[in-house]
Write an enzyme that holds these catalytic residues in place. Structure first.
Site, short mmCIF file in Angstrom:
data_model
loop_
_atom_site.label_atom_id
_atom_site.label_comp_id
_atom_site.label_asym_id
_atom_site.label_seq_id
_atom_site.Cartn_x
_atom_site.Cartn_y
_atom_site.Cartn_z
N GLY A 40 0.84 -1.19 0.00
CA GLY A 40 0.00 0.00 0.00
C GLY A 40 0.88 1.24 0.00
O GLY A 40 0.37 2.36 0.11
N ASN A 41 2.18 1.05 -0.10
CA ASN A 41 3.14 2.16 -0.03
C ASN A 41 3.49 2.64 -1.45
O ASN A 41 4.20 1.96 -2.20
CB ASN A 41 4.39 1.69 0.72
CG ASN A 41 5.41 2.80 0.89
OD1 ASN A 41 5.53 3.68 0.05
ND2 ASN A 41 6.16 2.74 1.97
N GLY A 57 10.67 8.12 3.71
CA GLY A 57 10.98 7.46 4.99
C GLY A 57 12.24 8.00 5.65
O GLY A 57 12.39 9.21 5.87
N TYR A 58 13.15 7.10 5.97
CA TYR A 58 14.38 7.46 6.70
C TYR A 58 15.50 7.95 5.79
O TYR A 58 16.61 8.21 6.26
CB TYR A 58 14.87 6.25 7.50
CG TYR A 58 13.91 5.76 8.55
CD1 TYR A 58 13.92 6.27 9.84
CD2 TYR A 58 12.96 4.77 8.26
CE1 TYR A 58 13.03 5.81 10.82
CE2 TYR A 58 12.07 4.30 9.21
CZ TYR A 58 12.11 4.83 10.49
OH TYR A 58 11.23 4.37 11.45
N HIS A 66 18.82 -1.02 -1.25
CA HIS A 66 18.42 -2.36 -0.81
C HIS A 66 17.29 -2.90 -1.70
O HIS A 66 17.28 -4.05 -2.09
CB HIS A 66 17.98 -2.29 0.66
CG HIS A 66 17.04 -1.15 0.95
ND1 HIS A 66 17.33 0.15 0.59
CD2 HIS A 66 15.80 -1.11 1.50
CE1 HIS A 66 16.31 0.92 0.93
NE2 HIS A 66 15.38 0.19 1.48
N ARG A 67 16.35 -2.02 -2.05
CA ARG A 67 15.20 -2.42 -2.88
C ARG A 67 15.67 -2.77 -4.29
O ARG A 67 15.20 -3.73 -4.91
CB ARG A 67 14.17 -1.28 -2.91
CG ARG A 67 12.89 -1.58 -3.68
CD ARG A 67 11.76 -0.64 -3.28
NE ARG A 67 11.41 -0.81 -1.88
CZ ARG A 67 11.76 0.05 -0.91
NH1 ARG A 67 12.41 1.17 -1.19
NH2 ARG A 67 11.44 -0.20 0.34
N ASP A 118 9.05 -6.29 2.10
CA ASP A 118 9.05 -5.85 3.49
C ASP A 118 10.45 -5.31 3.76
O ASP A 118 11.45 -5.98 3.51
CB ASP A 118 8.72 -6.97 4.47
CG ASP A 118 8.36 -6.39 5.83
OD1 ASP A 118 7.34 -5.68 5.92
OD2 ASP A 118 9.10 -6.63 6.80
N SER A 119 10.49 -4.08 4.22
CA SER A 119 11.80 -3.44 4.34
C SER A 119 11.89 -2.63 5.62
O SER A 119 10.89 -2.42 6.31
CB SER A 119 12.04 -2.55 3.11
OG SER A 119 10.86 -1.84 2.77
P1 ITT Z 1 3.52 -1.97 2.86
O1 ITT Z 1 3.59 -2.86 4.09
O2 ITT Z 1 2.13 -1.69 2.42
O3 ITT Z 1 4.40 -2.47 1.75
P2 ITT Z 1 4.94 -0.12 4.58
O4 ITT Z 1 5.48 1.26 4.42
O5 ITT Z 1 4.11 -0.39 5.82
O6 ITT Z 1 4.11 -0.51 3.27
P3 ITT Z 1 7.01 -1.90 5.51
O7 ITT Z 1 6.21 -2.59 6.57
O8 ITT Z 1 7.91 -2.73 4.64
O9 ITT Z 1 6.12 -1.12 4.47
O10 ITT Z 1 7.86 -0.76 6.23
C1 ITT Z 1 8.91 -0.20 5.58
C2 ITT Z 1 9.30 1.08 6.30
O11 ITT Z 1 10.73 1.13 6.36
C3 ITT Z 1 8.87 2.29 5.47
O12 ITT Z 1 7.59 2.74 5.84
C4 ITT Z 1 9.98 3.27 5.77
O13 ITT Z 1 9.75 3.90 7.00
C5 ITT Z 1 11.20 2.36 5.93
N1 ITT Z 1 11.87 2.19 4.61
C6 ITT Z 1 11.85 1.08 3.81
N2 ITT Z 1 12.53 1.30 2.69
C7 ITT Z 1 12.97 2.55 2.74
C8 ITT Z 1 13.70 3.37 1.87
O14 ITT Z 1 14.09 2.95 0.68
N3 ITT Z 1 13.98 4.62 2.26
C9 ITT Z 1 13.59 5.08 3.46
N4 ITT Z 1 12.87 4.39 4.35
C10 ITT Z 1 12.55 3.12 4.00
#
Ligand code: ITT
Length: 194
Positions: A9-10, A148-149, A175-176, A68-69
């Site tokens: 959903g992101n 995000g971060y 990483h992605r 999941d990241s």
């Molecule tokens: P979905 O579960 O719907 O995919 P989400 O945002 O809740 O969306 P995650 O549970 O995987 O996804 O949480 C990942 C979080 O980690 C994300 O919301 C960011 O805060 C951080 N994150 C992941 N990848 C990042 C990136 O490339 N740059 C910065 N922050 C990242």
């Protein structure tokens, strides 16, 4: 054209994944209906599987891909880790909470990680991978790109802030990007060249 449901959903992830995969003949679509996965695993691959399974239950395509990241900080024993999205209510608050948590730490080493899982309609795991991007937590925010971060993450390989990288550059080193490239190589062998 191969159609894959992206179990997320992101929308930042969707944008990044489309950019990384731009040279592939793949159409990524979002889950339809109630995509509300319960992420109850204690690890990234497990939570990616929860999302992939939830999307597959909604059924739409042959393949489902979940990401999941999160950000793992050495001095915080890997936190926020799998809790990265829920560490505080908003992106800004998450950044300030993290900066505050390590304000007295000399060790600022951290890594982003991305777990990706591909499943079929019946939720069988077809492929999975977990990849990393190493760096350090900056003392303050820098750069306007990414999400995000990213504004507080210094990318070791590039010697610059993640949010200072152009989207094209992030799509090469993140990483992605590393995880999706593994997935794309697998897809290429299994689905496109056959
Ligand atoms: P979905 O579960 O719907 O995919 P989400 O945002 O809740 O969306 P995650 O549970 O995987 O996804 O949480 C990942 C979080 O980690 C994300 O919301 C960011 O805060 C951080 N994150 C992941 N990848 C990042 C990136 O490339 N740059 C910065 N922050 C990242």
């Amino acid at each position: 054209m191969l159609k894959i449901t992206l179990a997320t959903g992101n929308l930042h992830k969707v944008e990044e994944i489309n950019l990384i995969a731009k040279n592939y003949n793949i159409e990524f679509v979002l889950p339809e209906g109630e995509f509300d996965p319960v992420e109850d695993s204690d690890n990234f691959l497990g939570n990616a599987y929860c999302k992939a399974k939830c999307a597959a239950n909604l059924g739409k395509t042959e393949l489902y891909l979940a990401d999941d990241s999160g950000l793992c900080v050495e001095a915080l024993n890997g936190e926020p880790g799998i809790h990265s999205a829920r560490y505080a209510p908003s992106a800004k608050e998450r950044i300030y909470k993290l900066l505050d948590a390590i304000k007295n730490e000399e060790n600022r080493k951290a890594y982003f990680t991305c777990a990706m899982v591909v499943v079929d309609k019946k939720s069988n795991i077809l492929f999975q991978t977990q990849q990393y991007c190493h760096g350090e937590i900056l003392k303050e925010e820098i750069g306007d790109n990414g999400f995000g971060y990213d504004p507080i993450f210094f990318v070791e390989s590039e010697k610059t802030g993640m949010a200072q990288l152009s989207p094209d550059k992030k799509a090469l080193v993140s990483h992605r990007a590393k995880a999706l490239n593994e997935v794309l190589s697998w897809i290429k062998n299994e689905y496109i060249e056959k």
